[in-house]
Scaffold this motif. Structure first.
Motif, PDB file in Angstrom:
ATOM      1  N   ASP A  56       3.097  10.999   7.399  1.00 56.39           N
ATOM      2  CA  ASP A  56       3.809   9.797   7.823  1.00 56.39           C
ATOM      3  C   ASP A  56       4.459   9.123   6.620  1.00 56.39           C
ATOM      4  N   VAL A  57       5.489   8.324   6.895  1.00 56.39           N
ATOM      5  CA  VAL A  57       6.213   7.557   5.888  1.00 56.39           C
ATOM      6  C   VAL A  57       5.810   6.089   6.022  1.00 56.39           C
ATOM      7  N   TRP A  58       5.465   5.458   4.904  1.00 59.09           N
ATOM      8  CA  TRP A  58       5.030   4.068   4.909  1.00 59.09           C
ATOM      9  C   TRP A  58       5.898   3.231   3.969  1.00 59.09           C
ATOM     10  N   TYR A  59       6.082   1.961   4.350  1.00 57.98           N
ATOM     11  CA  TYR A  59       6.911   1.022   3.575  1.00 57.98           C
ATOM     12  C   TYR A  59       6.108  -0.230   3.246  1.00 57.98           C
ATOM     13  N   GLN A  60       6.278  -0.708   1.993  1.00 59.44           N
ATOM     14  CA  GLN A  60       5.698  -1.982   1.586  1.00 59.44           C
ATOM     15  C   GLN A  60       6.687  -2.739   0.714  1.00 59.44           C
ATOM     16  N   VAL A 119       7.130   3.940   8.944  1.00 57.11           N
ATOM     17  CA  VAL A 119       8.572   4.089   9.125  1.00 57.11           C
ATOM     18  C   VAL A 119       8.889   5.046  10.265  1.00 57.11           C
ATOM     19  N   ASN A 120       8.219   6.195  10.311  1.00 55.16           N
ATOM     20  CA  ASN A 120       8.537   7.217  11.315  1.00 55.16           C
ATOM     21  C   ASN A 120       7.952   6.826  12.670  1.00 55.16           C
ATOM     22  N   SER A 121       8.773   6.912  13.697  1.00 52.77           N
ATOM     23  CA  SER A 121       8.321   6.531  15.037  1.00 52.77           C
ATOM     24  C   SER A 121       7.532   7.641  15.716  1.00 52.77           C
ATOM     25  N   GLN A 122       7.649   8.878  15.236  1.00 50.38           N
ATOM     26  CA  GLN A 122       6.857  10.000  15.730  1.00 50.38           C
ATOM     27  C   GLN A 122       5.822  10.348  14.674  1.00 50.38           C
ATOM     28  N   VAL A 164      15.600   4.116   5.334  1.00 48.26           N
ATOM     29  CA  VAL A 164      14.769   5.221   4.857  1.00 48.26           C
ATOM     30  C   VAL A 164      15.239   6.511   5.525  1.00 48.26           C
ATOM     31  N   ALA A 165      15.270   7.604   4.767  1.00 52.33           N
ATOM     32  CA  ALA A 165      15.606   8.924   5.311  1.00 52.33           C
ATOM     33  C   ALA A 165      14.620   9.944   4.752  1.00 52.33           C
ATOM     34  N   ALA A 174      15.701   6.009   9.607  1.00 50.70           N
ATOM     35  CA  ALA A 174      15.270   4.807  10.323  1.00 50.70           C
ATOM     36  C   ALA A 174      15.622   3.591   9.478  1.00 50.70           C
ATOM     37  N   ARG A 175      15.920   2.484  10.135  1.00 47.20           N
ATOM     38  CA  ARG A 175      16.202   1.249   9.402  1.00 47.20           C
ATOM     39  C   ARG A 175      15.268   0.144   9.872  1.00 47.20           C
ATOM     40  N   LEU A 176      14.992  -0.773   8.958  1.00 45.31           N
ATOM     41  CA  LEU A 176      14.126  -1.894   9.274  1.00 45.31           C
ATOM     42  C   LEU A 176      14.845  -2.839  10.228  1.00 45.31           C
ATOM     43  N   LYS A 177      14.136  -3.313  11.226  1.00 40.26           N
ATOM     44  CA  LYS A 177      14.714  -4.284  12.149  1.00 40.26           C
ATOM     45  C   LYS A 177      15.105  -5.558  11.390  1.00 40.26           C
ATOM     46  N   GLU A 178      16.033  -6.306  11.949  1.00 39.89           N
ATOM     47  CA  GLU A 178      16.546  -7.487  11.258  1.00 39.89           C
ATOM     48  C   GLU A 178      15.455  -8.505  10.973  1.00 39.89           C
ATOM     49  N   ASP A 179      14.453  -8.601  11.845  1.00 39.62           N
ATOM     50  CA  ASP A 179      13.379  -9.568  11.610  1.00 39.62           C
ATOM     51  C   ASP A 179      12.293  -9.031  10.684  1.00 39.62           C
ATOM     52  N   GLY A 180      12.423  -7.776  10.245  1.00 39.25           N
ATOM     53  CA  GLY A 180      11.483  -7.194   9.304  1.00 39.25           C
ATOM     54  C   GLY A 180      10.135  -6.831   9.884  1.00 39.25           C
TER      55      GLY A 180
END
Length: 391
Positions: free
Chosen positions: A59-63, A78-81, A106-107, A136-142
Motif C-alpha cells: 500500500d501507499v501511505w501519505y503524511q 493513497v491507493n483505493s484498492q 501521487v502516482a 490518485a490526488r488528495l481531495k480538496e478538504d485533505g
C-alpha cells in the motif's frame, strides 16, 4: 603545538566566508516497515509518501509535517484498492508532486492484481503487460485521496518506475516508459508523457516525449521535474543496441509538448541495472543525480540539459545506487546514496555535502547501516540550512 599563523589564516577565511561550514545532517527513521520514501517541501510544509506491506502487493501511505519533521499527520492510505502497489525491485514505488494551492498528487506502478488494468494489450503481452500506472490526488478538504485511476491508455509492458511533476499554475505531468506496438523489445520502448492542465481532474492521452530511437532500459526508473513557465525536465536510461545504457536528459519549454536534449553520461552494460534518478533545483539551476558503473554522480545542467560539472560521490563503495539530492538556501547540495544493496537485501546509506562549486565540504560526509530491504533514502533541506535524511 599550534601554528598560530595557520590558525589565524583559517579564522580569516571563516570570517570572510571563504570556507563553508558543514551544515548539520540529521537522520530520521520512517515508520516501522516503511519503504521507498519520496518527499516534497513546499511552502513550509513537508509531504511524504512511502510503501508498506507485502513487497509484491503493498500500500501507499501519505503524511504531512508543518514543523520540518518534528511531528507528522496521521497517515492516509493513497491507493483505493488494497495491495495495488509494488515495492520489489526498489524502483517502482510511489512518486509525489505538489501543485497549485498545495494540492497533493501521487502516482505508482500497479501490482500484478491492481485495477483498473490497461484497456489494450496485444495477445503476446496479456500475461504480464497489463499492469497499470496508477494515479490518485488528495481531495480538496485533505481528508482522503480520490479513487485510483490508470493513466495508460494505449501503452503496455510497464516495468521500471515512472515519475510525477507539477507546477503552481495548475499543470501536472506523469511520465513512464513502455511499449506501444506488439513485438517491441527494450530498443522499441519510449518515454511517455500525459498532461493535465486542471490539477489532475483530466489527462491527455499519453504521447512519446522524443522520437529519437534510444530505447529505454526496461526495469530502470526515470525522473521528471516541472517548473512554472512551462519548463519540464526528464532524466531516463536508454537501451540502444542492448548494451548502450546511457543517461539522457531532456527539456521542454512548452509544457511538455516538445522536448530537446541528449546524452549526458555513457554506460555500456548488457543488462538492466535497475537504477533510479534524482532532480532538484539550486536557485535557478537544475541539478541531476544518476548511477553508472556502480558509481553515483551528480551535476548541474545548463539550459540545454548538458552536464556542466560532473562530480562523483567520493570514497570507495560497492554497488552504489539510488541517489537522492537536495540543495539548501546557501547553494550547498546534499547527495545521498545506497551501498551494498541487492535483490531482497538491504544495505547502508552514505552521504556527502558539496559547496556551490561542486567541492566536498569538509567534515560533511557520513554513513549509516540499517537500510531496509527494497528501500532507499529521501532528504530535505531545513530553514536553518541543515538537512534531514529519512530512511
Amino acid at each position: 603545538m599550534f601554528n598560530l599563523r595557520v590558525v589565524g589564516f583559517f579564522l580569516v577565511l571563516l570570517l570572510c566566508g571563504c570556507v563553508q561550514a558543514a551544515p548539520d545532517v540529521t537522520l530520521a527513521r520512517l515508520p516501522n516497515g516503511a519503504m521507498q520514501p519520496q518527499i516534497v517541501s513546499k511552502n513550509g510544509a513537508l509531504h511524504l509518501v512511502f510503501l508498506k506491506g507485502e513487497p509484491r502487493a503493498c500500500d501507499v501511505w501519505y503524511q504531512r509535517s508543518a514543523d520540518w519533521g518534528q511531528t507528522w499527520s496521521a497517515p492516509l492510505r493513497v491507493n483505493s484498492q488494497a495491495g495495488s502497489a509494488i515495492a520489489m525491485g526498489t524502483i517502482r514505488g510511489a512518486q509525489i508532486a505538489v501543485g497549485k494551492n498545495g494540492r497533493v498528487f501521487v502516482a505508482w506502478n500497479g501490482s500484478g492484481d491492481a485495477l483498473p488494468r490497461n484497456s489494450w494489450v496485444p495477445e503476446s503481452a496479456k500475461k504480464y503487460g497489463a499492469s497499470p500506472y496508477l494515479f490518485a490526488r488528495l481531495k480538496e478538504d485533505g481528508s482522503a485521496f480520490e479513487s485510483q485511476r490508470n493513466l495508460m491508455t494505449k501503452t503496455f509492458n510497464l516495468d521500471g518506475g515512472g515519475s510525477l511533476g507539477a507546477d503552481e499554475e495548475g499543470h501536472l505531468y506523469a511520465v513512464w516508459h513502455a511499449n506501444d506496438k506488439d513485438g517491441q523489445n527494450e530498443g522499441g520502448r519510449h518515454v511517455w508523457i500525459t498532461k493535465s492542465s486542471d490539477d489532475g481532474a483530466t489527462f491527455s492521452a499519453e504521447s512519446s516525449v522524443w522520437n529519437e530511437p534510444t530505447g529505454v532500459c526496461g526495469c530502470c526508473q526515470l525522473k521528471i521535474l516541472a517548473e512554472n513557465g512551462g519548463k519540464v525536465a526528464v532524466l531516463y536510461r536508454a537501451a540502444t543496441d542492448v548494451v548502450n545504457r546511457d543517461t539522457f536528459a531532456l527539456v521542454s519549454a512548452d509544457n511538455g509538448q516538445t522536448f530537446t536534449g541528449g546524452k549526458i553520461h555513457d554506460w555500456k552494460i548488457g543488462a538492466c541495472p535497475m537504477s533510479s534518478y534524482a532532480l532538484d533545483k539550486s536557485g535557478g539551476v537544475t541539478l541531476a543525480a544518476w548511477e553508472s558503473e556502480e558509481r553515483v554522480f551528480y551535476s548541474p545542467l545548463d539550459a540545454g540539459m548538458k552536464a556542466t560539472n560532473i562530480v562523483e560521490a567520493p570514497g570507495k563503495g560497492t554497488n552504489r545506487k539510488h541517489p537522492a539530492l537536495v540543495a539548501n538556501g546557501e547553494g550547498q547540495t546534499l547527495l545521498v546514496w545506497d551501498e551494498n544493496t541487492a535483490w531482497a537485501r538491504g544495505g547502508k546509506l552514505r552521504w556527502q555535502i558539496f559547496d556551490n562549486a561542486g567541492k566536498s565540504v569538509p567534515n560533511s560526509s557520513g554513513e549509516r547501516d540499517g537500510l531496509p530491504v527494497w528501500s532507499y533514502a529521501a532528504a530535505f533541506a531545513r530553514p536553518d540550512g541543515g538537512f534531514t535524511i529519512l530512511y
